[in-house]
Design a protein around this motif. Structure first.
Motif, PDB file in Angstrom:
ATOM      1  N   UNK A 108       0.892  -1.158   0.000  1.00  0.00           N
ATOM      2  CA  UNK A 108       0.000   0.000   0.000  1.00  0.00           C
ATOM      3  C   UNK A 108       0.928   1.205   0.000  1.00  0.00           C
ATOM      4  N   UNK A 109       0.745   2.073  -0.979  1.00  0.00           N
ATOM      5  CA  UNK A 109       1.636   3.223  -1.109  1.00  0.00           C
ATOM      6  C   UNK A 109       0.842   4.491  -0.863  1.00  0.00           C
ATOM      7  N   UNK A 110       1.402   5.399  -0.080  1.00  0.00           N
ATOM      8  CA  UNK A 110       0.722   6.668   0.170  1.00  0.00           C
ATOM      9  C   UNK A 110       1.734   7.784   0.130  1.00  0.00           C
ATOM     10  N   UNK A 111       1.356   8.903  -0.470  1.00  0.00           N
ATOM     11  CA  UNK A 111       2.290  10.011  -0.546  1.00  0.00           C
ATOM     12  C   UNK A 111       1.623  11.323  -0.872  1.00  0.00           C
ATOM     13  N   UNK A 112       2.426  12.402  -0.725  1.00  0.00           N
ATOM     14  CA  UNK A 112       1.939  13.722  -1.105  1.00  0.00           C
ATOM     15  C   UNK A 112       2.612  14.095  -2.407  1.00  0.00           C
ATOM     16  N   UNK A 113       1.798  14.342  -3.437  1.00  0.00           N
ATOM     17  CA  UNK A 113       2.367  14.652  -4.742  1.00  0.00           C
ATOM     18  C   UNK A 113       2.512  16.145  -4.943  1.00  0.00           C
ATOM     19  N   UNK A 114       2.462  16.530  -6.222  1.00  0.00           N
ATOM     20  CA  UNK A 114       2.559  17.953  -6.536  1.00  0.00           C
ATOM     21  C   UNK A 114       1.399  18.702  -5.894  1.00  0.00           C
ATOM     22  N   UNK A 115       1.637  19.948  -5.529  1.00  0.00           N
ATOM     23  CA  UNK A 115       0.583  20.789  -4.932  1.00  0.00           C
ATOM     24  C   UNK A 115      -0.051  20.133  -3.718  1.00  0.00           C
ATOM     25  N   UNK A 116       0.738  19.384  -2.993  1.00  0.00           N
ATOM     26  CA  UNK A 116       0.270  18.758  -1.747  1.00  0.00           C
ATOM     27  C   UNK A 116      -0.934  17.847  -1.927  1.00  0.00           C
ATOM     28  N   UNK A 117      -1.118  17.341  -3.128  1.00  0.00           N
ATOM     29  CA  UNK A 117      -2.270  16.483  -3.347  1.00  0.00           C
ATOM     30  C   UNK A 117      -1.941  15.073  -2.854  1.00  0.00           C
ATOM     31  N   UNK A 118      -2.757  14.502  -1.955  1.00  0.00           N
ATOM     32  CA  UNK A 118      -2.445  13.163  -1.460  1.00  0.00           C
ATOM     33  C   UNK A 118      -2.693  12.101  -2.537  1.00  0.00           C
ATOM     34  N   UNK A 119      -1.856  11.061  -2.495  1.00  0.00           N
ATOM     35  CA  UNK A 119      -1.938   9.971  -3.463  1.00  0.00           C
ATOM     36  C   UNK A 119      -1.906   8.658  -2.709  1.00  0.00           C
ATOM     37  N   UNK A 120      -2.823   7.763  -3.009  1.00  0.00           N
ATOM     38  CA  UNK A 120      -2.736   6.422  -2.417  1.00  0.00           C
ATOM     39  C   UNK A 120      -2.977   5.393  -3.499  1.00  0.00           C
ATOM     40  N   UNK A 121      -2.365   4.225  -3.327  1.00  0.00           N
ATOM     41  CA  UNK A 121      -2.690   3.134  -4.222  1.00  0.00           C
ATOM     42  C   UNK A 121      -2.288   1.830  -3.553  1.00  0.00           C
ATOM     43  N   UNK A 122      -2.831   0.743  -4.068  1.00  0.00           N
ATOM     44  CA  UNK A 122      -2.418  -0.566  -3.604  1.00  0.00           C
ATOM     45  C   UNK A 122      -2.159  -1.396  -4.851  1.00  0.00           C
ATOM     46  N   UNK A 123      -1.539  -2.552  -4.685  1.00  0.00           N
ATOM     47  CA  UNK A 123      -1.387  -3.446  -5.819  1.00  0.00           C
ATOM     48  C   UNK A 123      -1.317  -4.879  -5.330  1.00  0.00           C
ATOM     49  N   UNK A 124      -1.535  -5.803  -6.250  1.00  0.00           N
ATOM     50  CA  UNK A 124      -1.453  -7.206  -5.844  1.00  0.00           C
ATOM     51  C   UNK A 124       0.016  -7.627  -5.897  1.00  0.00           C
ATOM     52  N   UNK A 125       0.244  -8.893  -5.635  1.00  0.00           N
ATOM     53  CA  UNK A 125       1.645  -9.324  -5.496  1.00  0.00           C
ATOM     54  C   UNK A 125       2.402  -9.357  -6.811  1.00  0.00           C
ATOM     55  N   UNK A 126       1.719  -9.186  -7.954  1.00  0.00           N
ATOM     56  CA  UNK A 126       2.472  -9.115  -9.202  1.00  0.00           C
ATOM     57  C   UNK A 126       2.362  -7.750  -9.861  1.00  0.00           C
ATOM     58  N   UNK A 127       1.953  -6.760  -9.087  1.00  0.00           N
ATOM     59  CA  UNK A 127       2.105  -5.385  -9.547  1.00  0.00           C
ATOM     60  C   UNK A 127       0.914  -4.737 -10.219  1.00  0.00           C
ATOM     61  N   UNK A 128      -0.279  -5.302 -10.076  1.00  0.00           N
ATOM     62  CA  UNK A 128      -1.449  -4.655 -10.688  1.00  0.00           C
ATOM     63  C   UNK A 128      -1.868  -3.491  -9.802  1.00  0.00           C
ATOM     64  N   UNK A 129      -1.717  -2.279 -10.331  1.00  0.00           N
ATOM     65  CA  UNK A 129      -1.983  -1.089  -9.516  1.00  0.00           C
ATOM     66  C   UNK A 129      -3.470  -0.846  -9.392  1.00  0.00           C
ATOM     67  N   UNK A 130      -3.854  -0.385  -8.224  1.00  0.00           N
ATOM     68  CA  UNK A 130      -5.257  -0.031  -8.016  1.00  0.00           C
ATOM     69  C   UNK A 130      -5.254   1.337  -7.350  1.00  0.00           C
ATOM     70  N   UNK A 131      -5.598   2.371  -8.121  1.00  0.00           N
ATOM     71  CA  UNK A 131      -5.616   3.721  -7.564  1.00  0.00           C
ATOM     72  C   UNK A 131      -6.974   3.965  -6.933  1.00  0.00           C
ATOM     73  N   UNK A 132      -6.989   4.757  -5.875  1.00  0.00           N
ATOM     74  CA  UNK A 132      -8.271   5.068  -5.251  1.00  0.00           C
ATOM     75  C   UNK A 132      -8.241   6.499  -4.767  1.00  0.00           C
ATOM     76  N   UNK A 133      -9.434   7.079  -4.661  1.00  0.00           N
ATOM     77  CA  UNK A 133      -9.485   8.464  -4.203  1.00  0.00           C
ATOM     78  C   UNK A 133      -9.721   8.548  -2.709  1.00  0.00           C
ATOM     79  N   UNK A 134     -10.197   7.438  -2.113  1.00  0.00           N
ATOM     80  CA  UNK A 134     -10.589   7.520  -0.711  1.00  0.00           C
ATOM     81  C   UNK A 134      -9.718   6.667   0.217  1.00  0.00           C
ATOM     82  N   UNK A 135      -9.738   5.365   0.028  1.00  0.00           N
ATOM     83  CA  UNK A 135      -8.930   4.522   0.903  1.00  0.00           C
ATOM     84  C   UNK A 135      -8.506   3.250   0.170  1.00  0.00           C
ATOM     85  N   UNK A 136      -7.436   2.641   0.650  1.00  0.00           N
ATOM     86  CA  UNK A 136      -6.993   1.341   0.130  1.00  0.00           C
ATOM     87  C   UNK A 136      -6.632   0.457   1.316  1.00  0.00           C
TER      88      UNK A 136
END
Lengths: 204, 259
Positions: A108-136
């Protein structure tokens, strides 16, 4: 018992207003036996990007070490920190390299991107990214976590309220999972500070 | 390079391949590489009791040059090691990348920072390979490595194209390095502080540099030291900070040149 459930884990990240929170449980078990109650699942890549890994503990540690390796080289060559989106792509690429003998973790990856916009995503064990706007969510308690987060989450929460929400969601979910728990570890990150807190929940 | 063949015409036959000795037991390609470095911008390193100072002379100065954050002479290898470069820049880039990867590989394996000497040795082993097999020419770069580790504290190492390296209290590479080394031999003090080392470095460079005036555009200054919290910091001085230091130590000629 699946290999993903060997050590037990619960990880969740949530988006707030110009901030994010990332939380994990603290149990390390060998099937049903608890062997540590202070296992570090969340790691800082740099001041604005965090990664939490659920799944097999040895792969959690090794994958993290490999990511530090790659990020350090990136920092030296580019003379800047990696953006969260870029880091997520890196993790996805590293996981897919082992497509036919994967790392048994779900990041589960979480960070602050450009303009302080929060970013979160998760992925399965072979790298399929799943972006979400609320929670992962990720880990053995993921099903409970999905339910708890869906119920408790609301958009644009400030740091303090976000901390309360993610903590309640985590603690109530791990209580329904025998393989995760023994407290919680929560990081709330705003553009100006990183607040790390330990939660005391049901110690079982 | 041609001067060698004036002395002994035989040497021409042994120039072409790095991997063979001359009859006198010399490796001409390695020596020619060192010649190339002797024409490049100089760099000086000085070890003090609370840090290591690296200073470099920038050879490429033009108004048209885009001054970005990246530097020409100083490079960070890892959080606890940095280096100054003298010689062919493109060769240096390859070696710096190699050093960076080697440092990270060590950290990945042992989960701690690579000891400075081991890093230098590892890079020198790479350089040595190019003097013994493969039929490729040696790298035309000399390095000054400055770093800190928990075993030996602050250290300064100098390496050359042959793959030899040594630990030094003060060292110079590049143009006029002989002159710089002799001044350093006279003026180096064992228990100097970092500030005194900076002052010595500026003074030595100002005496050995070819150009008439010393301005912050022609120099790069970096220091490796410990912060109060105990972590190693590599700090490159900004042009403003450099100008102030030059004035403070009285080595800048308030230039009549137009900037």
């Amino acid at each position: 018992m699946s290999i993903f459930e060997y050590n037990g884990s619960a990880v969740v990240a949530m988006v707030g207003k110009n901030c994010f929170a990332i939380a994990s449980d603290r149990r390390l078990g060998v099937q049903l036996q608890t062997i540590a109650t202070d296992f570090q699942r969340i790691s800082k890549i740099h001041d604005r990007v965090f990664i939490a890994l659920s799944g097999l503990a040895t792969d959690v540690q090794t994958l993290y070490q490999r990511l530090v390796f790659r990020h350090k080289l990136y920092q030296l060559r580019e003379e800047r920190d990696m953006k969260p989106e870029t880091f997520a792509s890196l993790v996805s690429a590293i996981l897919y390299e082992k497509r036919f003998g994967p790392y048994l973790c779900q990041p589960v990856i979480a960070g602050l991107g450009e303009d302080e916009k929060p970013f979160i995503c998760t992925m399965d064990s072979i790298g399929a990214k799943e972006l979400a706007k609320d929670f992962v969510v990720s880990g053995t308690a993921s099903e409970s976590l999905y339910g708890a987060c869906e119920a408790m989450y609301k958009p644009d929460m400030e740091a303090e309220e976000l901390f309360e929400t993610i903590s309640q969601a985590l603690l109530s979910s791990v209580d329904r999972d025998c393989l995760s728990g023994w407290g919680g570890h929560v990081y709330v990150v705003t553009p100006t500070e990183i607040k790390e807190r330990i939660l005391k929940g049901r110690m079982d | 390079m041609i001067s060698l063949s004036k002395v002994k015409n035989m040497s021409r036959r042994y120039d072409s391949r790095t991997t063979i000795f001359s009859p006198e037991g010399r490796l001409y390609q390695v020596e020619y590489a060192m010649e190339a470095i002797g024409n490049a911008g100089s760099a000086i390193g000085i070890l003090s009791k609370d840090g290591v100072v690296l200073i470099g002379e920038k050879k490429v100065t033009s108004k048209l040059l885009q001054t970005s954050t990246s530097s020409e002479k100083m490079y960070k290898i890892d959080d606890h090691v940095a280096c100054a470069v003298a010689g062919i820049m493109s060769d240096a880039n390859i070696l710096i990348n190699t050093a960076r990867v080697q440092a990270q590989r060590y950290t990945f394996m042992y989960q701690e920072p690579m000891p400075v000497e081991q890093l230098v040795q590892s890079l020198c082993d790479t350089k040595q390979g190019y003097t013994q097999f493969g039929g490729l020419r040696p790298f035309g770069v000399s390095f000054l490595f400055a770093g800190w580790d928990k075993n030996h504290g602050f250290q300064l190492y100098m390496s050359d194209p042959s793959g030899n390296y040594g630990g030094w209290k003060a060292a110079a590479v590049g143009a006029n390095n002989q002159a710089a080394q002799s001044i350093l031999k006279q003026d180096y003090k064992e228990d100097a502080t970092r500030e005194e080392a900076v002052e010595l470095a500026l003074k030595v460079l100002s005496k050995t540099m070819d150009s008439t005036s010393l301005t912050s555009e022609k120099l790069e200054l970096a220091e490796v030291f410990l912060t109060p919290s105990g972590s190693v910091k590599y700090h490159v001085h900004s042009p403003d900070s450099l100008t102030k230091l030059l004035l403070k130590h009285g080595v800048t000629q308030p230039a009549a040149e137009s900037s």
